[in-house]
Design an enzyme around this catalytic site. Structure first.
Site, PDB file in Angstrom:
ATOM      1  N   LYS A 108     -12.591   5.173   3.963  1.00 44.99           N
ATOM      2  CA  LYS A 108     -11.764   5.521   5.118  1.00 44.99           C
ATOM      3  C   LYS A 108     -11.490   4.276   5.937  1.00 44.99           C
ATOM      4  O   LYS A 108     -12.410   3.511   6.254  1.00 44.99           O
ATOM      5  CB  LYS A 108     -12.447   6.575   5.975  1.00 44.99           C
ATOM      6  CG  LYS A 108     -11.651   6.935   7.225  1.00 44.99           C
ATOM      7  CD  LYS A 108     -12.131   8.186   7.904  1.00 44.99           C
ATOM      8  CE  LYS A 108     -13.434   8.012   8.600  1.00 44.99           C
ATOM      9  NZ  LYS A 108     -13.728   9.117   9.551  1.00 44.99           N
ATOM     10  N   THR A 132       0.003   9.348  -0.845  1.00 49.03           N
ATOM     11  CA  THR A 132       0.784   8.294  -1.468  1.00 49.03           C
ATOM     12  C   THR A 132      -0.177   7.376  -2.201  1.00 49.03           C
ATOM     13  O   THR A 132      -1.337   7.722  -2.416  1.00 49.03           O
ATOM     14  CB  THR A 132       1.645   7.545  -0.416  1.00 49.03           C
ATOM     15  OG1 THR A 132       2.559   6.687  -1.087  1.00 49.03           O
ATOM     16  CG2 THR A 132       0.809   6.777   0.582  1.00 49.03           C
ATOM     17  N   TYR A 133       0.298   6.195  -2.582  1.00 50.32           N
ATOM     18  CA  TYR A 133      -0.556   5.223  -3.253  1.00 50.32           C
ATOM     19  C   TYR A 133      -0.480   3.901  -2.499  1.00 50.32           C
ATOM     20  O   TYR A 133       0.440   3.656  -1.725  1.00 50.32           O
ATOM     21  CB  TYR A 133      -0.138   5.045  -4.722  1.00 50.32           C
ATOM     22  CG  TYR A 133       1.265   4.514  -4.896  1.00 50.32           C
ATOM     23  CD1 TYR A 133       1.491   3.147  -5.035  1.00 50.32           C
ATOM     24  CD2 TYR A 133       2.354   5.364  -4.885  1.00 50.32           C
ATOM     25  CE1 TYR A 133       2.777   2.653  -5.171  1.00 50.32           C
ATOM     26  CE2 TYR A 133       3.637   4.884  -5.031  1.00 50.32           C
ATOM     27  CZ  TYR A 133       3.845   3.531  -5.168  1.00 50.32           C
ATOM     28  OH  TYR A 133       5.119   3.047  -5.297  1.00 50.32           O
ATOM     29  N   SER A 181       5.196   4.413  -0.754  1.00 58.32           N
ATOM     30  CA  SER A 181       3.780   4.074  -0.712  1.00 58.32           C
ATOM     31  C   SER A 181       3.378   3.587   0.668  1.00 58.32           C
ATOM     32  O   SER A 181       4.128   3.700   1.630  1.00 58.32           O
ATOM     33  CB  SER A 181       3.423   3.007  -1.748  1.00 58.32           C
ATOM     34  OG  SER A 181       4.102   1.811  -1.417  1.00 58.32           O
ATOM     35  N   GLY A 205       9.292   3.819   1.998  1.00 60.51           N
ATOM     36  CA  GLY A 205      10.070   4.906   1.423  1.00 60.51           C
ATOM     37  C   GLY A 205      10.006   6.151   2.290  1.00 60.51           C
ATOM     38  O   GLY A 205       9.991   6.060   3.518  1.00 60.51           O
TER      39      GLY A 205
END
Length: 114
Positions: A9, A57-58, A25, A73
């Site tokens: 985290k 997301t990544y 992302s 995005g």
């Protein structure tokens, strides 16, 4: 039995950029990634403290020491520069191992620095 638990985290990072015209992302300073034991392309959940939005997301590796935390995005619609976010990743593990597992938790300072 396998369960999902908190792995990492980054607690209360500040959005520094929002780039709608990117593929998608979240870009994170590599120093923060290392401290939180998060790798490039890892799936994360981003929780926006300011507006309550949540997204998955990544991660894209950002310039080390830059303090960057950029929503890219469609994610750019979920937060604004200056918003505070919590970035969370999870891991699947054996139930007994999970009882002893200690997650990596990072509390960035001003400028998203360690």
């Amino acid at each position: 039995m396998q369960i999902e638990v908190l792995k990492s985290k980054i607690h209360r990072a500040v959005i520094t950029e929002a780039n709608l015209n990117y593929v998608g992302s979240i870009t994170i300073d590599e120093d923060l990634m290392d401290a939180a034991n998060v790798i490039e392309n890892e799936k994360v959940q981003v929780v926006n403290v300011n507006n309550g939005e949540r997204l998955e997301t990544y991660v894209i590796k950002g310039k080390r020491g830059s303090g960057i935390c950029c929503l890219n995005g469609p994610a750019a619609r979920k937060g604004m520069v200056g918003d505070i976010v919590v970035i969370i990743s999870y891991a699947s593990m054996d139930f007994e191992k999970a009882k002893k597992f200690k997650p990596w938790i990072v509390f960035p300072k001003e400028g998203n620095k360690l």
